[in-house]
Write a protein that holds these residues in place. Structure first.
Motif, PDB file in Angstrom:
ATOM      1  N   TYR A 100      11.320  -7.100  -3.860  1.00  0.00           N
ATOM      2  CA  TYR A 100      12.949  -6.771  -2.845  1.00  0.00           C
ATOM      3  C   TYR A 100      13.136  -5.759  -1.645  1.00  0.00           C
ATOM      4  N   LYS A 101      12.951  -6.054  -0.756  1.00  0.00           N
ATOM      5  CA  LYS A 101      12.724  -4.822   1.006  1.00  0.00           C
ATOM      6  C   LYS A 101      12.815  -3.540   0.284  1.00  0.00           C
ATOM      7  N   GLY A 102      14.051  -2.906  -1.016  1.00  0.00           N
ATOM      8  CA  GLY A 102      14.363  -1.482  -1.231  1.00  0.00           C
ATOM      9  C   GLY A 102      13.224  -1.059  -1.682  1.00  0.00           C
ATOM     10  N   GLU A 103      12.131  -2.290  -2.854  1.00  0.00           N
ATOM     11  CA  GLU A 103      11.362  -1.154  -3.448  1.00  0.00           C
ATOM     12  C   GLU A 103      10.026  -1.502  -2.579  1.00  0.00           C
ATOM     13  N   LEU A 104       9.847  -2.151  -1.537  1.00  0.00           N
ATOM     14  CA  LEU A 104       8.911  -2.349  -0.985  1.00  0.00           C
ATOM     15  C   LEU A 104       8.598  -0.669   0.204  1.00  0.00           C
ATOM     16  N   GLU A 105      10.155  -0.534   0.471  1.00  0.00           N
ATOM     17  CA  GLU A 105      10.210   0.383   1.100  1.00  0.00           C
ATOM     18  C   GLU A 105      10.035   1.866   1.245  1.00  0.00           C
ATOM     19  N   LYS A 106      10.091   1.873  -0.167  1.00  0.00           N
ATOM     20  CA  LYS A 106      10.122   3.333  -1.189  1.00  0.00           C
ATOM     21  C   LYS A 106       8.665   3.187  -1.194  1.00  0.00           C
ATOM     22  N   VAL A 107       7.107   2.065  -1.513  1.00  0.00           N
ATOM     23  CA  VAL A 107       6.172   2.819  -1.021  1.00  0.00           C
ATOM     24  C   VAL A 107       5.385   3.846  -0.771  1.00  0.00           C
ATOM     25  N   PRO A 108       4.994   4.538  -1.143  1.00  0.00           N
ATOM     26  CA  PRO A 108       4.394   5.745  -0.199  1.00  0.00           C
ATOM     27  C   PRO A 108       3.630   5.066   1.283  1.00  0.00           C
ATOM     28  N   THR A 109       2.803   3.753   0.553  1.00  0.00           N
ATOM     29  CA  THR A 109       1.777   4.359   1.077  1.00  0.00           C
ATOM     30  C   THR A 109       2.012   3.272   2.707  1.00  0.00           C
ATOM     31  N   PHE A 110       3.410   2.772   2.363  1.00  0.00           N
ATOM     32  CA  PHE A 110       4.426   2.160   3.842  1.00  0.00           C
ATOM     33  C   PHE A 110       4.992   2.797   4.531  1.00  0.00           C
ATOM     34  N   LYS A 111       5.179   4.459   3.994  1.00  0.00           N
ATOM     35  CA  LYS A 111       6.003   5.139   4.885  1.00  0.00           C
ATOM     36  C   LYS A 111       5.242   5.791   5.298  1.00  0.00           C
ATOM     37  N   ASP A 112       3.588   6.203   4.612  1.00  0.00           N
ATOM     38  CA  ASP A 112       2.848   6.610   5.490  1.00  0.00           C
ATOM     39  C   ASP A 112       2.119   6.131   6.734  1.00  0.00           C
ATOM     40  N   LYS A 113       2.640   4.372   6.556  1.00  0.00           N
ATOM     41  CA  LYS A 113       2.147   3.407   7.762  1.00  0.00           C
ATOM     42  C   LYS A 113       3.524   3.564   9.362  1.00  0.00           C
ATOM     43  N   ALA A 123       5.760  -6.891   9.254  1.00  0.00           N
ATOM     44  CA  ALA A 123       6.281  -7.174   8.218  1.00  0.00           C
ATOM     45  C   ALA A 123       5.173  -7.242   6.505  1.00  0.00           C
ATOM     46  N   GLY A 124       3.770  -7.380   8.003  1.00  0.00           N
ATOM     47  CA  GLY A 124       2.874  -7.463   6.565  1.00  0.00           C
ATOM     48  C   GLY A 124       2.402  -6.259   5.967  1.00  0.00           C
ATOM     49  N   LEU A 125       2.817  -5.797   6.718  1.00  0.00           N
ATOM     50  CA  LEU A 125       2.336  -3.807   6.158  1.00  0.00           C
ATOM     51  C   LEU A 125       3.695  -3.625   5.328  1.00  0.00           C
ATOM     52  N   LEU A 126       4.927  -4.456   5.243  1.00  0.00           N
ATOM     53  CA  LEU A 126       6.432  -4.113   4.231  1.00  0.00           C
ATOM     54  C   LEU A 126       5.567  -4.487   2.933  1.00  0.00           C
ATOM     55  N   VAL A 144      -8.367  -3.922 -13.172  1.00  0.00           N
ATOM     56  CA  VAL A 144      -9.485  -3.759 -11.756  1.00  0.00           C
ATOM     57  C   VAL A 144      -9.524  -2.404 -11.107  1.00  0.00           C
ATOM     58  N   PRO A 145     -11.026  -2.234 -10.856  1.00  0.00           N
ATOM     59  CA  PRO A 145     -11.180  -0.816 -10.447  1.00  0.00           C
ATOM     60  C   PRO A 145     -11.228  -0.979  -9.473  1.00  0.00           C
ATOM     61  N   VAL A 146     -10.173   0.538  -9.401  1.00  0.00           N
ATOM     62  CA  VAL A 146      -9.657   0.975  -8.117  1.00  0.00           C
ATOM     63  C   VAL A 146      -9.291   2.819  -8.462  1.00  0.00           C
ATOM     64  N   GLY A 147      -9.759   3.642  -6.594  1.00  0.00           N
ATOM     65  CA  GLY A 147      -9.381   4.375  -6.641  1.00  0.00           C
ATOM     66  C   GLY A 147      -7.760   4.597  -6.586  1.00  0.00           C
ATOM     67  N   LYS A 148      -7.640   6.585  -6.959  1.00  0.00           N
ATOM     68  CA  LYS A 148      -6.307   6.769  -7.197  1.00  0.00           C
ATOM     69  C   LYS A 148      -5.301   5.954  -6.336  1.00  0.00           C
ATOM     70  N   ASP A 149      -5.590   6.182  -4.588  1.00  0.00           N
ATOM     71  CA  ASP A 149      -4.910   5.308  -3.837  1.00  0.00           C
ATOM     72  C   ASP A 149      -3.734   4.648  -4.215  1.00  0.00           C
ATOM     73  N   GLN A 150      -4.500   4.309  -5.274  1.00  0.00           N
ATOM     74  CA  GLN A 150      -4.124   2.120  -5.088  1.00  0.00           C
ATOM     75  C   GLN A 150      -3.297   2.241  -6.767  1.00  0.00           C
ATOM     76  N   GLU A 151      -3.004   2.970  -7.782  1.00  0.00           N
ATOM     77  CA  GLU A 151      -2.625   3.174  -8.626  1.00  0.00           C
ATOM     78  C   GLU A 151      -0.728   2.561  -8.408  1.00  0.00           C
ATOM     79  N   GLN A 152      -0.204   2.608  -6.897  1.00  0.00           N
ATOM     80  CA  GLN A 152       1.267   2.457  -7.359  1.00  0.00           C
ATOM     81  C   GLN A 152       0.902   0.910  -7.581  1.00  0.00           C
ATOM     82  N   ARG A 158       1.829  -5.071 -11.524  1.00  0.00           N
ATOM     83  CA  ARG A 158       2.553  -5.311 -13.034  1.00  0.00           C
ATOM     84  C   ARG A 158       4.158  -5.992 -13.092  1.00  0.00           C
ATOM     85  N   ASN A 159       4.739  -5.498 -12.101  1.00  0.00           N
ATOM     86  CA  ASN A 159       6.566  -5.217 -12.246  1.00  0.00           C
ATOM     87  C   ASN A 159       6.422  -7.129 -11.337  1.00  0.00           C
ATOM     88  N   PHE A 160       5.168  -7.248 -10.237  1.00  0.00           N
ATOM     89  CA  PHE A 160       6.040  -8.709  -9.622  1.00  0.00           C
ATOM     90  C   PHE A 160       5.595  -9.368 -10.907  1.00  0.00           C
TER      91      PHE A 160
END
Ligand code: TYM
Length: 333
Positions: A100-113, A123-126, A144-152, A158-160
């Motif tokens: 959903y648009k609302g949840e995607l817009e709230k993602v911190p990495t999206f807001k940074d971009k 839309a690819g960014l969103l 999934v082995p990732v750094g802290k920045d990918q946790e969100q 998991r939600n999807f």
């Protein structure tokens, strides 16, 4: 017994650095013997910033070479380019229907971009986290082995996964979890003490796996420090802790303990510590740089690795997408 499935990827934008190595690749190398591993170059993800078409191939090949030079064995894992698996964009499309648009817009990495590139909020960014979820769920990975920045992003995957399972009444996708072997390396800071080490910000405070010896020395000697603690056993500021983590990784426990004791006794000399760190980092990065350069000279070999990796990966992604289609009802003939 079947091995647990592992997926992780690295974007083919810019040069890989110590953060990528310690936060991700080192874990891949550790996992390759005990898990069923799928590691890929996220070239589709790099398209959000419209890279020069001529730069794509050398960037992808370099990431492959740097992974192998760091100890990843393409015989043990599937190492492939994201764009070689057409099942990924198909699953991405399916998952987009429940993102959903609302949840995607709230993602911190999206807001940074949005803040950093206000003229290119595409839309690819969103839907970046949806594509990432597709990368992971296409193999029904559990770790999934990732750094802290990918946790969100992992939380969104998991939600999807659960949303898909609920909608189609099936225990189809497992919930993928973050995996790491060392809590200290999940967020390697930039040497200037400003945020995480990153491919695109402050190259002078980032140690790349392709840096030559003198560049490494210069960058480390310029790393942020201060006048040292005045109280015994003080808490370390995060930029100092970061230097200790890098020392531990490159020089080992004995050397690190000596400097830790000096810190705790308030007689640490950061100049000496940085000299030691510079030399141990030169020895640490040097062999990876040389091996990666050598591998990149043999384009044919990298092409072969990618092709074989894609074949292995498609054996798994084709099964997932066929079943996902059936669950959704795309099952006509
Ligand atoms: P990317 O390419 O930015 O980074 C690759 C990996 O390196 C880790 N990393 C760090 N770890 C510790 N300290 C740092 N300073 C640091 N900087 C980067 C990242 O956490 C990552 O593990 N979206 C992902 C790529 C991706 C992906 C996936 C990952 C696409 N699909 C599916 C896992 C699963 C990214 O941009 O990573």
């Amino acid at each position: 017994m079947n091995k647990e499935i592992v997926v992780s990827g690295i974007r083919s934008t810019g040069y890989l650095h110590l953060g990528n190595y310690l936060g991700a690749i080192q874990n891949y190398v550790e996992m390759q013997n005990n898990y069923d591993c799928y590691f890929f170059v996220a070239d589709y993800h790099s398209l959000t910033t419209h890279p020069d078409p001529k730069a794509l191939k050398p960037n992808v090949f370099r990431v492959v070479a740097e992974n192998i030079a760091s100890g990843l064995d393409p015989e043990k894992v599937a190492l492939y380019a994201q764009s070689d698996l057409p099942e990924i964009p198909e699953l991405y499309l399916m998952l987009n229907m429940m993102a959903y648009k609302g949840e995607l817009e709230k993602v911190p990495t999206f807001k940074d971009k949005v803040r950093l590139q206000p003229d290119n909020v595409n839309a690819g960014l969103l839907t970046y986290p949806v594509l990432m979820a597709a990368d992971i769920l296409i193999h029904r990975a559990v770790k999934v082995p990732v750094g802290k920045d990918q946790e969100q992003h992992l939380e969104m995957a998991r939600n999807f996964a659960t949303r898909f399972n609920t909608r189609y009444g099936a225990e189809f996708f497992p919930e993928p979890q973050v995996w790491r072997s060392n809590a200290d390396t999940v967020k390697i800071m930039s040497l200037d003490g400003n945020g995480k080490m990153s491919k695109s910000e402050n190259a002078n405070a980032t140690i790349y796996l392709s840096d030559d010896d003198d560049t490494i020395r210069k960058k480390i000697m310029k790393a942020k420090t201060d006048s040292g603690p005045t109280e015994p056993n003080s808490e370390m500021p995060d930029y100092i802790k970061n230097l200790f983590v890098l020392l531990q990784v490159s020089a080992g426990s004995e050397v690190t303990q000596t400097f830790t004791d000096a810190f705790n006794n308030c007689n640490i000399r950061y100049g000496d510590m940085k000299k030691q760190l510079a030399e141990s980092m030169v020895s640490f990065v040097g062999p990876i740089r040389e091996k990666a350069a050598e591998l990149q000279r043999d384009e044919q070999a990298i092409r072969k690795i990618l092709k074989e990796g894609a074949e292995k990966a498609r054996a798994s992604s084709a099964v997932t997408i066929a079943e996902a289609r059936k669950l959704i009802g795309i099952n006509y003939y």
